[in-house]
Motif scaffolding. Structure first.
Motif, PDB file in Angstrom:
ATOM      1  N   ASN A  16       0.802  -1.227   0.000  1.00 24.06           N
ATOM      2  CA  ASN A  16       0.000   0.000   0.000  1.00 24.06           C
ATOM      3  C   ASN A  16       0.835   1.277   0.000  1.00 24.06           C
ATOM      4  O   ASN A  16       0.350   2.330  -0.382  1.00 24.06           O
ATOM      5  N   THR A  17       2.107   1.188   0.426  1.00 30.50           N
ATOM      6  CA  THR A  17       2.966   2.374   0.424  1.00 30.50           C
ATOM      7  C   THR A  17       4.057   2.297  -0.643  1.00 30.50           C
ATOM      8  O   THR A  17       4.349   3.268  -1.319  1.00 30.50           O
ATOM      9  N   PHE A  18       4.669   1.095  -0.795  1.00 32.44           N
ATOM     10  CA  PHE A  18       5.745   0.922  -1.770  1.00 32.44           C
ATOM     11  C   PHE A  18       5.510  -0.302  -2.651  1.00 32.44           C
ATOM     12  O   PHE A  18       4.919  -1.291  -2.204  1.00 32.44           O
ATOM     13  N   THR A 139       2.223   1.738  12.131  1.00 32.22           N
ATOM     14  CA  THR A 139       2.662   2.901  12.931  1.00 32.22           C
ATOM     15  C   THR A 139       2.046   4.205  12.453  1.00 32.22           C
ATOM     16  O   THR A 139       1.489   4.965  13.240  1.00 32.22           O
ATOM     17  N   GLY A 203       8.737  -2.363   6.454  1.00 30.98           N
ATOM     18  CA  GLY A 203       9.503  -1.127   6.635  1.00 30.98           C
ATOM     19  C   GLY A 203      10.126  -0.912   8.002  1.00 30.98           C
ATOM     20  O   GLY A 203      11.188  -0.320   8.104  1.00 30.98           O
TER      21      GLY A 203
HETATM   22  N1  LIG Z   1      11.288   3.196  10.802  1.00 32.69           N
HETATM   23  C1  LIG Z   1       9.967   3.318  10.759  1.00 32.69           C
HETATM   24  N2  LIG Z   1       9.276   3.561  11.897  1.00 32.69           N
HETATM   25  C2  LIG Z   1       7.952   3.687  11.875  1.00 32.69           C
HETATM   26  N3  LIG Z   1       7.205   3.575  10.770  1.00 32.69           N
HETATM   27  C3  LIG Z   1       7.814   3.324   9.611  1.00 32.69           C
HETATM   28  C4  LIG Z   1       9.233   3.186   9.529  1.00 32.69           C
HETATM   29  N4  LIG Z   1       9.555   2.914   8.229  1.00 32.69           N
HETATM   30  C5  LIG Z   1       8.399   2.887   7.560  1.00 32.69           C
HETATM   31  N5  LIG Z   1       7.352   3.141   8.364  1.00 32.69           N
HETATM   32  C6  LIG Z   1       5.927   3.177   7.977  1.00 32.69           C
HETATM   33  O1  LIG Z   1       5.646   1.903   7.393  1.00 32.69           O
HETATM   34  C7  LIG Z   1       4.767   2.025   6.288  1.00 32.69           C
HETATM   35  C8  LIG Z   1       5.413   1.450   5.058  1.00 32.69           C
HETATM   36  O2  LIG Z   1       5.752   0.126   5.291  1.00 32.69           O
HETATM   37  P1  LIG Z   1       6.557  -0.711   4.185  1.00 32.69           P
HETATM   38  O3  LIG Z   1       7.849  -0.025   3.928  1.00 32.69           O
HETATM   39  O4  LIG Z   1       6.610  -2.119   4.649  1.00 32.69           O
HETATM   40  O5  LIG Z   1       5.664  -0.479   2.924  1.00 32.69           O
HETATM   41  P2  LIG Z   1       4.741  -1.443   2.123  1.00 32.69           P
HETATM   42  O6  LIG Z   1       5.587  -2.571   1.620  1.00 32.69           O
HETATM   43  O7  LIG Z   1       4.035  -0.661   1.094  1.00 32.69           O
HETATM   44  O8  LIG Z   1       3.759  -1.950   3.221  1.00 32.69           O
HETATM   45  P3  LIG Z   1       2.497  -2.812   2.942  1.00 32.69           P
HETATM   46  O9  LIG Z   1       2.930  -3.925   2.064  1.00 32.69           O
HETATM   47  O10 LIG Z   1       2.106  -3.239   4.313  1.00 32.69           O
HETATM   48  O11 LIG Z   1       1.517  -1.903   2.327  1.00 32.69           O
HETATM   49  C9  LIG Z   1       4.479   3.502   6.132  1.00 32.69           C
HETATM   50  O12 LIG Z   1       3.243   3.736   6.745  1.00 32.69           O
HETATM   51  C10 LIG Z   1       5.619   4.193   6.898  1.00 32.69           C
HETATM   52  O13 LIG Z   1       5.215   5.415   7.455  1.00 32.69           O
END
Ligand SMILES: Nc1ncnc2c1ncn2[C@@H]1O[C@H](COP(=O)(O)OP(=O)(O)OP(=O)(O)O)[C@@H](O)[C@H]1O
Ligand SMILES: CC(C)(CO)[C@@H](O)C(=O)NCCC(=O)O
Length: 238
Positions: A16-18, A139, A203
């Protein structure tokens, strides 16, 4: 069945973010690209290839990804998988949870999988079977909700392994930390898996592991699972 004997696939984790792309090489997995999901939503995905195996929890970007590869296989409960799913609604189960559980099999048949991303997932694998788990806000979702739906709370960033918090910001960050670490501890206890591996990805997996004081961080867990699913299908589900 995947029909992809010819080429080594690109492995894609669309969160959802990356959106992250990795490849499997002789020495292990290697990241090839990390791009914001919002960018892909606008139609930009600067990566082309022949075959891709994809874990997507963002249906709205699947067409964009599809258009960049000759063949794309999306992980779902409908694909032959190296583990059974004990879930009442397999059709709604997140592809990242399926892939991560398939990656977990490299660590054993029993344990806990934690995906620390936009949402947090705490899943159980027992006897090589995916048993389900828990979904929590991650978070920044927790911080956003507290900041936006109250008059006095600021929107904080991150979480803390400290309790009690000594200021408003610290109290919120402490609450987020307690919620996440406490949930993992409690899940382990209820699932009766205290001596089994806890594998974390996402993340802030490393920060969460430090807070827990146990666990293995595997930043390639979902890719490991995509690879295991690919191999499983390549050899016909044996
Ligand atoms: N060091 C950190 N401390 C707290 N929150 C973090 C940190 N790094 C990333 N995040 C939060 O984690 C989220 C992104 O997670 P991730 O990098 O796993 O992305 P993603 O793969 O898109 O996640 P998902 O697959 O769950 O959608 C964002 O909401 C970001 O604000
Ligand atoms: C829970 C998330 C958002 C975690 O990325 C994803 O796995 C998802 O969208 N799941 C769908 C619901 C389910 O897994 O039952």
């Amino acid at each position: 069945m995947l029909n992809i004997e010819r080429e080594t696939p690109f492995l894609i984790d669309a969160g959802n973010t990356f959106v992250k792309v990795a490849v499997k090489e002789e020495g292990g997995f290697k990241f090839a690209l990390k791009i914001e999901t919002e960018t892909v939503k606008k139609g930009n995905f600067p990566f082309k290839g022949k075959v891709a195996v994809v874990s997507s929890v963002v249906p709205s970007i699947e067409e964009v990804i599809k258009s960049n590869f000759e063949k794309v296989f999306f992980v779902s409960a409908h694909l032959p998988l190296p583990l059974k799913l004990d879930y009442k609604t397999p059709e709604t189960l997140g592809a990242d949870r399926i892939a991560a559980a398939c990656g977990f099999l490299d660590y054993g048949s029993n344990g806990i999988v934690v995906l620390a991303g936009t949402a947090v997932v705490i899943d159980v694998v027992k006897d090589g079977i995916f048993q389900g788990g828990a979904i929590l806000p991650g978070t920044s979702l927790m911080a956003k909700v507290l900041g936006r739906f109250t008059e006095q709370l600021p929107e904080v960033e991150g979480f803390l392994n400290e309790y009690p918090g000594k200021s408003t910001a610290e109290s919120i960050m402490s609450g987020i930390g307690l919620a996440l670490a406490g949930a993992v501890d409690r899940a382990l206890k209820i699932a009766d898996l205290n001596d089994s591996p806890v594998v974390l990805a996402g993340g802030y997996a490393e920060d969460l592991r430090k807070m827990l004081g146990y666990g293995i961080v595997d930043e390639f867990l979902i890719f490991r699972g995509l690879w295991n699913i690919y191999r499983w299908n390549k050899k016909g589900g044996a």
